[in-house]
Each structure stands twice: as C-alpha cells, then as structure tokens.
Design a protein around this motif. Sequence first.
Motif, PDB file in Angstrom:
ATOM      1  N   UNK A   1       0.810  -1.214   0.000  1.00 23.29           N
ATOM      2  CA  UNK A   1       0.000   0.000   0.000  1.00 23.29           C
ATOM      3  C   UNK A   1       0.845   1.267   0.000  1.00 23.29           C
ATOM      4  N   UNK A   2       2.132   1.133  -0.226  1.00 23.90           N
ATOM      5  CA  UNK A   2       3.008   2.300  -0.361  1.00 23.90           C
ATOM      6  C   UNK A   2       3.813   2.169  -1.647  1.00 23.90           C
ATOM      7  N   UNK A   3       4.283   3.290  -2.138  1.00 15.51           N
ATOM      8  CA  UNK A   3       5.087   3.271  -3.371  1.00 15.51           C
ATOM      9  C   UNK A   3       6.396   2.515  -3.165  1.00 15.51           C
ATOM     10  N   UNK A   4       6.925   2.545  -1.947  1.00 14.12           N
ATOM     11  CA  UNK A   4       8.178   1.846  -1.681  1.00 14.12           C
ATOM     12  C   UNK A   4       7.971   0.334  -1.747  1.00 14.12           C
TER      13      UNK A   4
ATOM     14  N   UNK B   1      -2.382  -2.318 -10.120  1.00 18.31           N
ATOM     15  CA  UNK B   1      -3.819  -2.069 -10.239  1.00 18.31           C
ATOM     16  C   UNK B   1      -4.515  -3.154 -11.065  1.00 18.31           C
ATOM     17  N   UNK B   2      -4.017  -3.425 -12.254  1.00 18.11           N
ATOM     18  CA  UNK B   2      -4.710  -4.383 -13.111  1.00 18.11           C
ATOM     19  C   UNK B   2      -4.582  -5.810 -12.568  1.00 18.11           C
ATOM     20  N   UNK B   3      -3.489  -6.103 -11.863  1.00 22.59           N
ATOM     21  CA  UNK B   3      -3.373  -7.436 -11.269  1.00 22.59           C
ATOM     22  C   UNK B   3      -4.328  -7.608 -10.103  1.00 22.59           C
ATOM     23  N   UNK B   4      -4.556  -6.552  -9.334  1.00 23.34           N
ATOM     24  CA  UNK B   4      -5.531  -6.629  -8.249  1.00 23.34           C
ATOM     25  C   UNK B   4      -6.936  -6.826  -8.809  1.00 23.34           C
TER      26      UNK B   4
ATOM     27  N   UNK C   1     -12.940  -2.012  -3.389  1.00 18.68           N
ATOM     28  CA  UNK C   1     -12.480  -2.099  -2.002  1.00 18.68           C
ATOM     29  C   UNK C   1     -11.223  -2.943  -1.854  1.00 18.68           C
ATOM     30  N   UNK C   2     -10.895  -3.760  -2.856  1.00 19.85           N
ATOM     31  CA  UNK C   2      -9.685  -4.583  -2.804  1.00 19.85           C
ATOM     32  C   UNK C   2      -8.426  -3.785  -3.158  1.00 19.85           C
ATOM     33  N   UNK C   3      -8.595  -2.622  -3.743  1.00 24.56           N
ATOM     34  CA  UNK C   3      -7.455  -1.816  -4.196  1.00 24.56           C
ATOM     35  C   UNK C   3      -7.049  -0.854  -3.089  1.00 24.56           C
ATOM     36  N   UNK C   4      -5.810  -0.884  -2.646  1.00 18.17           N
ATOM     37  CA  UNK C   4      -5.366   0.085  -1.640  1.00 18.17           C
ATOM     38  C   UNK C   4      -5.554   1.513  -2.126  1.00 18.17           C
ATOM     39  N   UNK C   5      -5.827   2.389  -1.170  1.00 21.15           N
ATOM     40  CA  UNK C   5      -6.147   3.780  -1.519  1.00 21.15           C
ATOM     41  C   UNK C   5      -4.977   4.453  -2.231  1.00 21.15           C
ATOM     42  N   UNK C   6      -3.757   4.124  -1.849  1.00 20.20           N
ATOM     43  CA  UNK C   6      -2.589   4.736  -2.504  1.00 20.20           C
ATOM     44  C   UNK C   6      -2.560   4.387  -3.991  1.00 20.20           C
ATOM     45  N   UNK C   7      -2.787   3.139  -4.303  1.00 19.88           N
ATOM     46  CA  UNK C   7      -2.767   2.713  -5.705  1.00 19.88           C
ATOM     47  C   UNK C   7      -3.943   3.312  -6.456  1.00 19.88           C
TER      48      UNK C   7
ATOM     49  N   UNK D   1      -5.741   6.775 -10.854  1.00 15.93           N
ATOM     50  CA  UNK D   1      -6.749   7.648 -11.453  1.00 15.93           C
ATOM     51  C   UNK D   1      -6.239   9.072 -11.608  1.00 15.93           C
ATOM     52  N   UNK D   2      -5.333   9.489 -10.727  1.00 19.32           N
ATOM     53  CA  UNK D   2      -4.756  10.827 -10.885  1.00 19.32           C
ATOM     54  C   UNK D   2      -3.846  10.885 -12.103  1.00 19.32           C
ATOM     55  N   UNK D   3      -3.081   9.828 -12.311  1.00 19.03           N
ATOM     56  CA  UNK D   3      -2.187   9.814 -13.464  1.00 19.03           C
ATOM     57  C   UNK D   3      -2.963   9.636 -14.765  1.00 19.03           C
ATOM     58  N   UNK D   4      -4.045   8.883 -14.744  1.00 18.31           N
ATOM     59  CA  UNK D   4      -4.829   8.716 -15.966  1.00 18.31           C
ATOM     60  C   UNK D   4      -5.488  10.020 -16.390  1.00 18.31           C
TER      61      UNK D   4
END
Length: 829
Positions: free
Chosen positions: A241-244, A310-313, A278-284, A289-292
């Motif tokens: 759930x983090x970029x790291x 994202x697509x794998x989740x 709900x399965x997708x962490x908020x960070x992702x 959606x911001x980048x799209x």
Amino acid sequence: QEKMLRTWIQYNRPSEPNFTHAGLLLAFGLHEHLRVLTMTDAYRYLSQEHDITTLGLLLGLATSHRGTMHPAISKMLYFHVPSRHPSSTPELELPTLLQSAAVMGIGLLYEGSAHALTMKILLGEIGRRSGGDNVLEREGYAVAAGSALGFVALGRGSDAFGFMDTFLDRLFEYIGSKEVYHEKFLNATIAADDQSGNTGQMMDGSQINVDVTAPGAIIALALIFLKAESEEIAARLSIPDTHFDLQYVRPDFVMLRIIARNLILWSRIQPSIDWIGSQIPETIKVGVFSMSEEAIDCDEFDAEALFQAYINIVTGACIAIGLKYAGSRNGDAQELLYSYTVHFLNEIKHVSVQTPSILPKGLLQYVDRGTLELCLHLIALSLSVVMAGSGQLQTFRLLRYLRGRSSAEGQVNYGLQMAVSLAIGFLFLGGGTHSFSTSNSAIAALLITLYPRLPTGPNDNRCHLQAFRHLYVIATEPRRVQTVDVDTGLPVYCPLEVTVAETEYYDETNYCDVTPCLLPERSVLKNVRVCGPRYWPQLIKITPEDKPWWRSGDKTDPDPFNGGVLYIKRKVGSCSYSDDPIGCQSLLSRAMHEVCDTPSTSCSTQLNRASHSSFRVDQLVSTFSANPSLIAFAKLCCESWKDRSNGNFQDFCSQVLYECMSKDRPSLLQVYISFYTIVESMWEHLKIGQFPFYDSLFPSSLKVALAYSGALVDGRISSGGIIQATFLESLVKRVDNIFAELPNLKANFVRYLGTGKWPDAQSDAVLLSWYLQWYSIPPPLVVASTVEKIKRRAPTGVSMLPLLRLLLPTTHLVGLMEIEKLQMMPMRS
C-alpha cells in the motif's frame, strides 16, 4: 456409463507408448476409472520408461484414489520424488515434470487428511530445488508442492496439526513476509531439512529465493484456510500500500495474494464494482486515477508499478468472483465479469462499449500489451467458470471473437489460445449437462486449473505443469435434469419452479426454468415443482446435502433425479411444447368450435360444413386421448345428434367433453350428464304439467356438490375442484325457477306445515320432498315451536325473519321467507 473394465484398458494399450494413450490414462484417472488397475498393471506402464505415460499414470492413479492414502500408490509416488530417497540409493535422473506430477499426486492421495508427516515433507519440497538437469522448472515444482500441501490440509485451517504457528512462519518466509514469530524453531527446521535431503534449498546464502517459493506458498495458504474467514491470515497476506513496497513485490504475486485473501474470506466476496474497488489500496487507486487524468506528475514515482499492481488486483478479484460463483450462472457475476472483459478488450482494440468505462484511461501507455492480454483472458476464463455448462450466447460470442483474433489484432500466443479454448470448453461443459461445484475440493482443483501463469508453448512447464490444467474435472458434477413423458418415454420441454434454500448469504428465492436445464448445487436446493398448464403438477422436496447430485452409472441412489431424469405426465387435451410452442393447438375449445361449429350457426349450415370437414369430433378426441368412453361420447353426442333441433344440448356436450379431456377425468361425464338431464327434464315436464317419478336423492347430491364448491371458494379446502362452480350455479338458479313455477306446490307445503300430511299423488309427494330437502326446512313440529317462541317475544308487526334465521340456521333464506308468510295463517287444515 459404466465403470471402465481392467481388461478393456489392457487390451487397448498400444505396443509402443504414445501421447494419446497417456492422455487416455489421465482422463480415466480423473473420472476415477483407474481403480480397477492393479499394481502389476502400473508396473508394466512404468517399465516402458515413457515420461508422458508415466505422468498420466501417476496423476490418474492418485486422482482415482483421492483421499484414500493408499499405501502402495503412496510408495510409487514417493519413488518419483528423489529428495525422499535414502542416502544410500543411487542417484536417479528423473525429469522435473515427473517429480511435479508425483508431488501433486501425493497431495491428491492424502487430500483432507492433514497427515502431519506428509505436510512436513511437502512444506520442505516448496523450498527445495527439484532434481534433474532442468533447474528452470523449479518454480513449477514449488507450485506443485504448495498445491499438494494445500490439498492435504484442505480447509482444515488452524486445526491441521499442533505446531501450526511454526508451520505458518515457514510458509510466510517462503512468501517473503517480514514477520517471523518463531525464528529459532524455524532456523532449526531449515537446518534439519538441509541435512536430510540430497538437494539444496533454493537460497542465496541465508535468504530464500522468494521468486520461486512465493507462488506455491500462497496457494498452500489459500487452500489450507479456504473459507476459514481468518482475519489474521488474510491480514498477513498484505497487499503493498506504499510506493516503496510496490518496488519489492512482483505484480503477479499481488494477484495471487488477492486471490488467496478472498478465498480465505470467502463470505465477503460480492459480485459488484464497489467490492472490487475495495480490494485496491487507496494509494494505488488515487495514484492510478490521478495519473490517468494527468493530475499529477508521473516522475514522482514509478507509474508502471502502480498500473501493474492495479490491473493485477482487479484481475485477481475477478478470478475470486469466478471461483465463488462457479457454475452458479449468477446474473450479477456474469454482467460484472463480462463488463471487465469488454473494457480490457477496449484498451487493446477499440470496441463499442455502451456503459461508462470502469477502468482508468490509458492503460496501454503504462502497461505492456502482453500483461493486458493475460489479464483479459484470465477474466474471460473466470466468466466461463461462472457460466459453466450454460452455453450462454453472449459469453460464447465474446469467446468466439477472442478465438478468431489474428496476430495483427493482438498478442496472440499459445497460452492465450489455450485459455480461450479452455473457456469455451467450460461454457459447454459436458455438452451442457455438467457444471462446477463450490465444494472445497472443487475450488482447489479450479484454482490450480486457473493458475494465472499461462504457458508460452506446448512444452512449457517452467512455472506450472500443463497437465494440472485438466484437474478441473474434479470440480465437475452432472446437474442437468431432463423431463421425460412417462407415456411416450420421450424427452419433453417443461417449465420448472426451483426453490433455493435460505443461506447466510441470501434469502430463500424462487426462479423458473425450462427443461432441459441445470439445477443448483444440492447443498442449496430446497424443492423443485413441475408447473405449467400442460403437465400434471409435481412437487419434489429435497434435503440439502453437500454431495453431488448423482454419478454416472450409479443406480443405488434413491434421489428423484437419479441419472438426471424426471418423469412427468401430460394432461389430456394438451400438446407438448415442442409440437405446440405457443399453445394454439392445445386449445381444445377452439378446435371444438371449428369442428362442431358455433351455436349461432343453423343446423343445416352445421350439417353442410360437417360434410365438407375432413375429420370429425371423435377423430379430434382420439388424437388427444385413447379413452374409449370419451371417443364414444364424442360420436354419440357431438356427431349423431347434430340433426336434432336442441342445439343447447350439443353445445353442453362439447363443453363437457372439453372439461373432461382437459382435466383427464372421463368419469365426470356421468356426473355432468346426470345433473343436466334431470334438471332439463324437470323443466320440460313443467311445461306440459306432467311429473314422473325421479330419484329423491338428487337434491342431496346436488347440495353436497354445492357445499364442496363453497368450501373451495372460502378457502377451507386448498385444492381438488371437481365440478365447475359456474355449472353448479346455473343448476341452482334453474332449480329455484322450477320450484317457483310448480303448480300446487305452495298449497301442499302449507298443508304439510299445518297438519304434517303428505300429498296423495306420488308425483306431488316427490316434488314436496325435493322442496323440503332443497331449502332444508325442518319438520312441522319444529317450525311450529319456533314460531310460537318468536310470537311470545317479538312485537306484533315486526318481521320475524332475523329471529327465524337465528333459530333455524340451516334453513335456506327462501324457506324462511315462506315460513314468515304463513305466520298469520291459522295452523290447521
């Protein structure tokens, strides 16, 4: 289909081993037909030293004896696992695919047993390099070991055995988890395993090669805690759930973790877009959606890692939905998976999509086309699992389009074509007679079949042994029910009303289907009712049980759907749905009017048209019924009497004939004709003033029929109508008119109440007795006593009718009114 005979298998064994017979052995084993083989037969196959034949034999025998822990087969399987050979045994060079098949066979043989020693061995095999020269296939070997471990402790959860905590720590070490609760014991176990085996652990120094061991360990956890609703285990299978953290977890492992988490939290899977979100962490989610929408700069973090995760989740969540609703034909799951398939396809090649996009824009800009194609085909495969055996046209069109794509339209390779072919096979599973179960064994087999790593060629077993794709057969069960006409023995269409029992996930529900159709699982089905106007109703109550409906050739099961056949009986006067789809030919009343003509037509016109008709009423009746009384009645009343002037009787005969044919009650003919002829004869004799002797029981019989009809109308009797209520009402009205018009009846009635004497004429006495029975008038003494009581208490000039109704409750209102009229008359002759 009977069980395969040992001699049949032996006689069809080729002189030289080949791939065809190897596949045949695997197919027989998946259908549990290899139980008839002896260990001598197995040795003859093994002595041929043909790898593919050996593979088919190992998997086939293990599947046929699934869950039995057969000692001889166990020894044969362990013989093909070099790490379990004693140190003094000469080293054997066994291909990795045979080792993988043997390990999976061990899991199938010990399915659900939670055998402690077997689990410990398989746990060690996940992290042990497979023997043989081809070390590139070690990931596939680890996946086979993890799947086998999951089968051994399938659904047992924390009850598998005592040292579960250290066991879990070992599995989470293989996954790459940072949490270790029993490090001391874990290190000691690893060292002991290093010394006991003749092959090394897959470690770089003291570190485990997570890229190899993680898939097998994740599958093992998913199967061990299948439907266990364990929050603790699901939380430890965390999603980055983090970029790291995204930089250190492979995207395909994220998909496996999503699948495993949701199989553990089985009851929370919902076929909705909100649940997938709900399965997708908020960070992702926020980052994608911001980048799209180009709201943030993509240089701040790894955009490709975000979109890959994202697509794998999303794909993992879709696979979980497919497993949860396998074989259910759930409408919400079908629409959701179909929408995601179409939107993924739209990202690769523009297609017409009528709904707003549920995926972020520009996926192809950040995700390679091969990954998009893989996710697209995995979701399509999950869709076919939900609609298994249904042959649904919309899903089939989608799969046919994917199958017909050329290399120019997409990255089409062997694995993608295999996925589409497998999906089409699921959609028409068993020719529309089978579907998938959601039992623990079925879900485990489907998970291994849908393992989200597709091969690149026919010989690619690097990440997953391709023979395991056939384990879906374990999850199949025959669920088609076919209605058969009990008279003709031919299959027919028939509507059924199916009731699904209430569960913790949904309330009791009803739905209608037309046979041949697929029934729900036996564990949720409550009853099945044959409905529709053409067949006699039939209610089949079923006790929900967690077992298959029936097995091929099993004639001992007392279940009403044994063999998938339900015998029904067609009502007389109705055609089958195949002969008369819209119901025109089954309307006998319309056919009767066409043959007998309408009542408004003159007799001469009727005879003229009848002479030009190519068939008669008795011929029409014989096409719907073979009852001789019905045919004879049609000849006599509807054909022979056409020249009579009384057209009303002919119309009545045609209506009665239709009534008896539609309800398959020829005995009602006598009842209808008796009532009709007695009343009509009374009316005819009233006109000429002559009344011959009649059966005095006629009024009583008619009143019994009226009481029964009234009970049906009031709801005191739920079903079982015999005579039409409208016919009885018309008889009542006609009888009332006859009694009102009869001469001398009133005078005889007055004299009877005054003196108790009956008329001298026999016909008058019969008519008076009918009158008294019809209106339930009590004897004269009772009437006189009742009138005296009322006169002493009621004022003069006030109607006596309410009090008469109270004191004589069984007397008809007409009789009470006649008694009231006579109250002022002297009660003497």
